[in-house]
Design a protein around this motif. Structure first.
Motif, PDB file in Angstrom:
ATOM      1  N   LEU A  76      -8.938   1.576   6.191  1.00 13.78           N
ATOM      2  CA  LEU A  76      -8.027   2.716   6.229  1.00 13.78           C
ATOM      3  C   LEU A  76      -8.735   4.003   5.812  1.00 13.78           C
ATOM      4  O   LEU A  76      -9.661   3.986   4.994  1.00 13.78           O
ATOM      5  CB  LEU A  76      -6.841   2.468   5.288  1.00 13.78           C
ATOM      6  N   SER A  77      -8.253   5.104   6.345  1.00 16.76           N
ATOM      7  CA  SER A  77      -8.681   6.433   5.918  1.00 16.76           C
ATOM      8  C   SER A  77      -7.586   7.055   5.064  1.00 16.76           C
ATOM      9  O   SER A  77      -6.452   6.568   5.048  1.00 16.76           O
ATOM     10  CB  SER A  77      -8.971   7.326   7.128  1.00 16.76           C
ATOM     11  N   SER A  88      -4.678   4.256   9.780  1.00 15.47           N
ATOM     12  CA  SER A  88      -5.710   3.805  10.705  1.00 15.47           C
ATOM     13  C   SER A  88      -5.196   3.991  12.129  1.00 15.47           C
ATOM     14  O   SER A  88      -4.080   3.565  12.449  1.00 15.47           O
ATOM     15  CB  SER A  88      -6.063   2.332  10.480  1.00 15.47           C
ATOM     16  N   ASP A 130      -7.247   2.927  14.555  1.00 17.66           N
ATOM     17  CA  ASP A 130      -8.167   2.007  15.232  1.00 17.66           C
ATOM     18  C   ASP A 130      -7.359   0.880  15.870  1.00 17.66           C
ATOM     19  O   ASP A 130      -7.207  -0.207  15.298  1.00 17.66           O
ATOM     20  CB  ASP A 130      -9.169   1.453  14.219  1.00 17.66           C
ATOM     21  N   HIS A 153      -4.957  -4.604  10.690  1.00 21.64           N
ATOM     22  CA  HIS A 153      -5.884  -3.579  11.155  1.00 21.64           C
ATOM     23  C   HIS A 153      -6.485  -3.951  12.512  1.00 21.64           C
ATOM     24  O   HIS A 153      -6.863  -5.089  12.752  1.00 21.64           O
ATOM     25  CB  HIS A 153      -7.016  -3.391  10.136  1.00 21.64           C
TER      26      HIS A 153
END
Length: 340
Positions: A46-47, A63, A65, A94
């Motif tokens: 995660l960012s 995220s 992605d 994720h």
């Protein structure tokens, strides 16, 4: 000689940085907790970012992605919790979905403002504004845990265009079977209060059933965590009074008949906070539900059983339509006992 001088300079810089880090931790040991949170976020892929919405600065993890057509999964934490509670589950989701995990206003690293209402309805309105402000492609898959589940139920009922599917994990907001936690809340006590090592241990005992999943908070991180929670004690009590025994404590249950989205109701059999009987109460009011009862875990299924929770979320998303059906007429408030 030049190499020796460079090595000496590097060692000096390292020593200065180490001294600064030790000093920072000594002044505020809660930094160790924050560093661990950062490590968990990176492991989950995660960012981190922040933005303003609904009159508050929001801190959130995310995220993007995921495949281009992947839905967005939004996760709302519970009372005394934060976005970090979701990281074990986020790690398992994720790459398949876009993920958005905010600290709700008033909690975690998000802004808290004096005199503001942080109950179910106010927070649901803020979540709606946050999704709009961030430009999230709605409808989303909305997951809520505990208090966050009550907020998620209100969002799904009042802002149906925002929500494609709903996941309520040990959600508050209905009159569940009487237990010690509920009796304390109705009596005006905070069973989650943390002021010393003994109350921290009690807090974790109430939340977790599986000893292997229970967080270990070594000294001096424990000292920082206790100080942080002691500082938040008055705010915690204010919110608990509102969601646990205030006039709108059962608002999520009262609005549940409006929820038309496919809904996952997931509880753990050994939950000592929101008794599993709450799942049946929600199921009786929501048209399209799937109930999952896990064994060997307590209130924190998302930490204690993230693999099983991820499987249940996958199943929810697989059956959720892209369009949201029309909502049912609003239900009248149910005269239940107030629960957190």
């Amino acid at each position: 000689m030049r190499l020796r001088s460079s090595l000496h300079a590097a060692a000096l810089v390292a020593a200065v940085l180490l001294a600064a880090a030790v000093t920072a931790v000594a002044l505020d040991p809660y930094r160790l907790v924050q560093l661990e949170y950062g490590r968990q976020r990176l492991v989950a892929g995660l960012s981190a970012d922040s933005m303003r919405a609904a009159g508050h600065r929001w801190s959130y993890a995310y995220s993007d992605d995921a495949p281009a057509d992947a839905p967005t999964v939004v996760m709302l934490h519970g009372y005394t919790g934060s976005k970090e509670n979701w990281y074990p589950l986020a790690r398992r989701l994720h790459g398949r979905y876009r993920l958005l995990i905010p600290d709700l206003p008033g909690w975690g690293a998000s802004e808290r403002r004096d005199g503001q209402d942080y109950g179910y309805a106010a927070q649901a309105q803020r979540v709606h504004a946050f999704l709009q402000a961030r430009g999230v492609r709605t409808p989303v898959v909305l997951l809520g845990h505990s208090m966050g589940g009550g907020i998620a139920a209100v969002v799904a009922a009042r802002y149906p265009d925002d929500v494609r599917a709903l996941g309520l994990l040990a959600a508050s907001g209905v009159r569940f079977r009487d237990n010690a936690f509920g009796r304390d809340v109705v009596a005006g006590r905070n069973p989650f209060g943390v002021a010393d090592q003994a109350s921290l241990s009690n807090y974790l005992d109430i939340l977790f059933h599986d000893p292997a999943a229970r967080p270990r908070i070594p000294w001096p991180a424990s000292r920082g965590f206790i100080a942080h929670r002691r500082h938040d004690g008055a705010f915690e009590q204010q919110v608990l009074d509102r969601i646990g025994r205030g006039d709108a404590a059962l608002l999520p249950g009262a609005l549940a008949r409006r929820i038309a989205q496919p809904t996952l109701l997931l509880w753990c059999r050994q939950d000592r906070v929101i008794d599993p009987s709450a799942a049946g109460l929600y199921a009786a009011r929501i048209a399209r539900t799937r109930q999952v009862l896990l064994d060997g875990c307590g209130h924190m299924s998302l930490v204690e059983r993230p693999d099983e929770v991820a499987q249940a979320v996958d199943a929810l998303i697989a059956t959720a339509p892209a369009a949201v059906p029309a909502a049912s007429p609003p239900a009248s408030p149910h005269p239940d006992r107030k629960s957190p």
